[in-house]
Design a protein around this motif. Structure first.
Motif, short mmCIF file in Angstrom:
data_model
loop_
_atom_site.label_atom_id
_atom_site.label_comp_id
_atom_site.label_asym_id
_atom_site.label_seq_id
_atom_site.Cartn_x
_atom_site.Cartn_y
_atom_site.Cartn_z
N ILE A 267 31.71 15.45 8.84
CA ILE A 267 32.81 16.40 8.93
C ILE A 267 32.78 16.99 10.32
N VAL A 268 33.90 16.96 11.02
CA VAL A 268 33.94 17.51 12.36
C VAL A 268 34.66 18.84 12.33
N GLY A 269 33.92 19.90 12.66
CA GLY A 269 34.47 21.24 12.65
C GLY A 269 33.85 22.07 11.53
N ALA A 270 33.15 23.13 11.91
CA ALA A 270 32.47 23.99 10.92
C ALA A 270 33.21 25.29 10.73
N GLY A 271 34.54 25.21 10.71
CA GLY A 271 35.35 26.37 10.34
C GLY A 271 35.52 26.38 8.82
N PRO A 272 36.47 27.18 8.33
CA PRO A 272 36.63 27.28 6.87
C PRO A 272 36.91 25.94 6.20
N ALA A 273 37.75 25.10 6.82
CA ALA A 273 38.09 23.81 6.20
C ALA A 273 36.87 22.89 6.16
N GLY A 274 36.18 22.75 7.29
CA GLY A 274 35.03 21.85 7.37
C GLY A 274 33.90 22.29 6.45
N LEU A 275 33.63 23.60 6.43
CA LEU A 275 32.54 24.11 5.59
C LEU A 275 32.83 23.87 4.12
N ALA A 276 34.08 24.13 3.71
CA ALA A 276 34.44 23.93 2.30
C ALA A 276 34.40 22.45 1.95
N GLU B 295 30.80 22.24 17.78
CA GLU B 295 30.40 22.54 19.17
C GLU B 295 29.65 23.85 19.29
N GLY B 296 29.97 24.79 18.40
CA GLY B 296 29.37 26.11 18.50
C GLY B 296 27.92 26.12 18.04
N PHE B 297 27.19 27.18 18.39
CA PHE B 297 25.81 27.25 17.90
C PHE B 297 25.72 28.01 16.59
N GLU B 298 26.82 28.65 16.19
CA GLU B 298 26.89 29.29 14.89
C GLU B 298 28.01 28.61 14.12
N PRO B 299 27.79 28.22 12.87
CA PRO B 299 28.92 27.70 12.09
C PRO B 299 29.86 28.83 11.69
N GLY B 300 31.12 28.49 11.47
CA GLY B 300 32.10 29.50 11.05
C GLY B 300 33.43 29.38 11.76
N GLY B 301 33.42 28.77 12.94
CA GLY B 301 34.67 28.61 13.69
C GLY B 301 35.33 29.95 13.95
N ARG B 302 36.67 29.97 13.82
CA ARG B 302 37.42 31.21 14.11
C ARG B 302 37.14 32.32 13.11
N LEU B 303 36.57 31.97 11.95
CA LEU B 303 36.25 33.03 10.98
C LEU B 303 35.36 34.09 11.61
N LEU B 304 34.51 33.66 12.55
CA LEU B 304 33.55 34.59 13.15
C LEU B 304 34.26 35.71 13.92
#
Lengths: 411, 112
Positions: free
Chosen positions: A7-16, A33-42
């Motif tokens: 899964i590419v992207g650890a925002g809400p869609a990718g995590l779910a 790419e980020g060092f914390e998962p969450g994407g824009r949710l953060l």
């Protein structure tokens, strides 16, 4: 490394999606790419008031933590600080980062989200000019003050939300203004469209001010006529002056932002240069709209379709979020920008679709989950603030294009 | 002028205590909060210009903040073109504005 699904992207869609796939026994890895998962949710922390519901705080970092925990508990692996720079059919995912250099996966879920389009005007590359998303991230995620006195260029939901947040942490907001009419912004400025946008938002405004403005506007005739009623000094939305009748022409500064040149727009949307004046600011936030990040679906060979209703291109996808490329699924804002709760539900849907395609989810269970999620999507769409207008029309257009493509493929 | 911190967030409350980390930007010490990005630490310290473009020597800082625009790229411990908005601070790293780099750079090809 070989997995069932990447899964590419650890925002809400990718995590779910990761949680849903891993819960069904799929060997799942999520790359970001980020060092914390969450994407824009953060970065998303704001008050929401929806029609017929009590106001509540949307705490994105908390939602992200819950989604991360669910994905981890289900057994999904995380590959952070890693940029996908290549996708080869099969699928081989090539990465730049401190972890794995390559991942092999039977299936892919692309949940890359969206980016903010720039607002280009003279001076827009000066330090101190940033997207409203960058300012939002500084305030809520990093707890950094982006500036002391700001002008926001662009009038839409995100711009108003961030302008309000800037004000709430003590940044003086000199106004939320239009981009100057011109080859990039469209000439003359489309005041009618901005009025439509304000009307659309009025029902969801997180404060009484915009609702009030909305009621006044709704009492009036066509939106282009309403534009005439806007005083150049703007209307108060929350405690911010929103100025559909004023535009930014130029950003000035020696080394970083020092001022912005503003001028009034005539009711027809043309610049009245006699009113041009320099306003001192050290921060300019721009909101040029959101565009789905379709690069990875493109290099994976997915068909990309332009959706007139949204003025944007998305990977063509079916009801199970499958694309025209074998084994590639999409979820979240890359399919159309509707916000995090919808993205997370789409992620679950994509996760189930992958599990079903991998033979790990019996048809009965899959159909039941599909129905449940689609009902929830319908419920949320009924009351949530849509980041994009015309969501339903755009979704219907994609469904039509998908069926057309299926028919074509069978011929 | 230092841009500073959001000390009291209306919805998140007071800034939580986290350990401080010190690194260097163009040789000068910068105090950061553990777990934040280099870009956030520099901006909070009042540093808005992270580099200058190759041909025009124009200043660049934070633009998109999410790793897309590459405007905020810096050199970290000799590794060029690191996006400071994605890179976590670590104690004692040496961060350089990209204009100090020698040799061919993307700026020269792309015009900044």
């Amino acid at each position: 490394m070989k997995v069932d699904v990447a899964i590419v992207g650890a925002g809400p869609a990718g995590l779910a999606a990761a949680a849903a796939a891993a819960e069904h026994g799929l060997d799942t890895i999520i790359v970001d790419e980020g060092f914390e998962p969450g994407g824009r949710l953060l970065s998303q922390v704001h008050e929401i008031s929806e029609p017929r519901r009590a106001a509540h705080v949307w705490n994105g970092p908390r939602v992200a933590a819950e989604l991360v925990a669910a994905a981890k508990n289900a057994g999904a692996q995380f590959c952070l600080r890693s940029t996908v720079w290549g996708l080869f059919p099969g699928w081989r995912i090539v990465l730049h980062g401190p972890g794995a250099a390559e991942i092999e996966a039977d299936r892919l879920v692309v949940a890359t989200g969206a980016m903010q389009l720039p607002v280009a005007l003279p001076g827009w590359t000066l330090p101190g000019v940033m997207t409203v998303g960058a300012a939002q991230s500084m305030i809520n995620h990093h707890r950094v003050l982006p500036g002391r006195r700001a002008v926001v260029i662009g009038i839409d939901l995100l711009a108003l939300t961030v302008a309000q947040q800037l004000a709430s942490v003590g940044v003086e907001v000199a106004g939320v203004v239009m981009p100057a009419p011109g080859p990039l912004a469209g000439a003359p400025a489309d005041l009618g469209r901005v009025v439509d946008e304000l009307l659309r938002l009025a029902a969801w405004a997180p404060a009484a001010g915009l609702r009030l403005a909305g009621r006044v506007l709704q009492g009036s005739a066509a939106s282009h006529l309403v534009a005439r009623l806007f005083p150049p000094d703007g209307v108060g939305v929350w405690d911010i002056a929103v100025m559909p009748r004023r535009a930014a022409l130029e950003i000035r500064g020696n080394g970083s932002v020092e001022s912005v040149i503003l001028a009034d727009l005539t009711p027809a949307g043309e610049l009245d240069m006699r009113t041009a004046r320099e306003v001192e600011v050290d921060l300019v936030c721009t909101s040029g709209g959101l565009a789905p990040l379709t690069e990875l679906p493109e290099i994976a060979g997915c068909r990309i379709s332009y959706v007139d209703e949204w003025g944007a291109s998305v990977p063509l996808h079916g009801p199970a979020l499958e694309t025209t490329a074998e084994g590639v699924f999409v979820a979240g804002s890359v399919t159309g920008v509707e916000g995090a709760p919808i993205a997370a539900l789409q992620g679950r849907l994509a996760g189930y679709a992958v599990a079903r395609a991998a033979g790990r989810m019996p048809r009965g269970e899959y159909d039941a989950e599909l129905q449940r999620v689609q009902k929830e999507l319908t419920d949320i769409r009924r009351h949530a603030i849509p980041l994009w207008p015309n969501i339903d029309a755009g979704r219907a257009a994609i469904a039509g294009l998908w069926q057309e493509a299926r028919r074509g493929a069978r011929v | 002028m230092a841009a500073g911190r959001v000390l009291d967030h209306p919805l998140l409350g007071p800034l939580p205590d986290v350990p401080a980390v010190t690194f260097r930007f163009n040789g000068q010490p910068v105090q950061a909060r553990e777990g934040e990005t280099i870009a956030a630490a520099l901006w909070a310290a009042g540093i808005k210009t992270f580099r200058y473009t190759g041909p025009g020597k124009e200043p660049r800082g934070v633009y998109c903040g999410i790793g897309h625009c590459y405007d905020c790229r810096v050199t970290v411990d000799g590794v060029p073109d690191v996006r400071s908005c994605l890179e976590p601070v670590r104690a004692d790293i040496q961060v350089q504005g990209a204009w100090e780099r020698q040799g061919p750079s993307a700026d020269k090809v792309n015009g900044g």
